[in-house]
Design a protein around this motif. Structure first.
Motif, PDB file in Angstrom:
ATOM      1  N   LYS A 174      15.587  15.473  93.686  1.00  0.00           N
ATOM      2  CA  LYS A 174      14.846  14.339  94.241  1.00  0.00           C
ATOM      3  C   LYS A 174      15.323  13.057  93.578  1.00  0.00           C
ATOM      4  N   SER A 177      10.538   9.083  98.985  1.00  0.00           N
ATOM      5  CA  SER A 177      10.177  10.008 100.055  1.00  0.00           C
ATOM      6  C   SER A 177      11.436  10.651 100.634  1.00  0.00           C
ATOM      7  N   GLU A 178      11.283  11.797 101.244  1.00  0.00           N
ATOM      8  CA  GLU A 178      12.425  12.578 101.720  1.00  0.00           C
ATOM      9  C   GLU A 178      13.268  11.835 102.762  1.00  0.00           C
ATOM     10  N   PRO A 179      12.659  11.167 103.773  1.00  0.00           N
ATOM     11  CA  PRO A 179      13.501  10.431 104.733  1.00  0.00           C
ATOM     12  C   PRO A 179      14.289   9.300 104.086  1.00  0.00           C
ATOM     13  N   ASP A 180      13.666   8.586 103.128  1.00  0.00           N
ATOM     14  CA  ASP A 180      14.376   7.516 102.442  1.00  0.00           C
ATOM     15  C   ASP A 180      15.456   8.080 101.526  1.00  0.00           C
ATOM     16  N   ALA A 181      15.165   9.199 100.869  1.00  0.00           N
ATOM     17  CA  ALA A 181      16.135   9.811  99.967  1.00  0.00           C
ATOM     18  C   ALA A 181      17.378  10.256 100.728  1.00  0.00           C
ATOM     19  N   ARG A 182      17.198  10.727 101.946  1.00  0.00           N
ATOM     20  CA  ARG A 182      18.337  11.168 102.753  1.00  0.00           C
ATOM     21  C   ARG A 182      19.304  10.015 103.003  1.00  0.00           C
ATOM     22  N   ILE A 183      18.773   8.816 103.226  1.00  0.00           N
ATOM     23  CA  ILE A 183      19.603   7.638 103.460  1.00  0.00           C
ATOM     24  C   ILE A 183      20.359   7.258 102.192  1.00  0.00           C
ATOM     25  N   LYS A 233      21.115   9.081  99.569  1.00  0.00           N
ATOM     26  CA  LYS A 233      22.059  10.097  99.095  1.00  0.00           C
ATOM     27  C   LYS A 233      23.421  10.002  99.767  1.00  0.00           C
ATOM     28  N   GLN A 234      23.485   9.325 100.912  1.00  0.00           N
ATOM     29  CA  GLN A 234      24.775   9.131 101.573  1.00  0.00           C
ATOM     30  C   GLN A 234      25.714   8.285 100.719  1.00  0.00           C
ATOM     31  N   LYS A 254      23.058  18.467  93.281  1.00  0.00           N
ATOM     32  CA  LYS A 254      22.368  18.954  94.492  1.00  0.00           C
ATOM     33  C   LYS A 254      20.907  19.201  94.222  1.00  0.00           C
TER      34      LYS A 254
END
Length: 67
Positions: free
Chosen positions: A21, A51-57, A59-60, A67
């Motif tokens: 995270k 938050s997970e949706p923000d973290a996905r952005i 992490k790019q 991981k």
């Protein structure tokens, strides 16, 4: 193939936890404390987990993160 570059702004602002995270500092604490309520300042202490949706952005921009 050359190494991919990590965004400098991302490596300064985010840390990856052991579970993958993203930890980030609480927003709204740089200036203007007089106009903020005591409740806001109390709740904005320390760090928070993104938050997970923000973290996905985010992490790019971190190609070699844990991981």
């Amino acid at each position: 193939m050359p190494k991919m570059k990590t965004k400098s702004s991302v490596k300064k602002r985010f840390k990856v936890t052991a579970t993958g995270k993203l930890k980030v500092g609480q927003a709204g604490k740089q200036h203007g404390m007089i106009k903020r309520s005591n409740k806001f300042l109390r709740n904005a202490r320390g760090n928070m987990v993104l938050s997970e949706p923000d973290a996905r952005i985010v992490k790019q921009f971190m190609p070699y993160r844990k991981k």
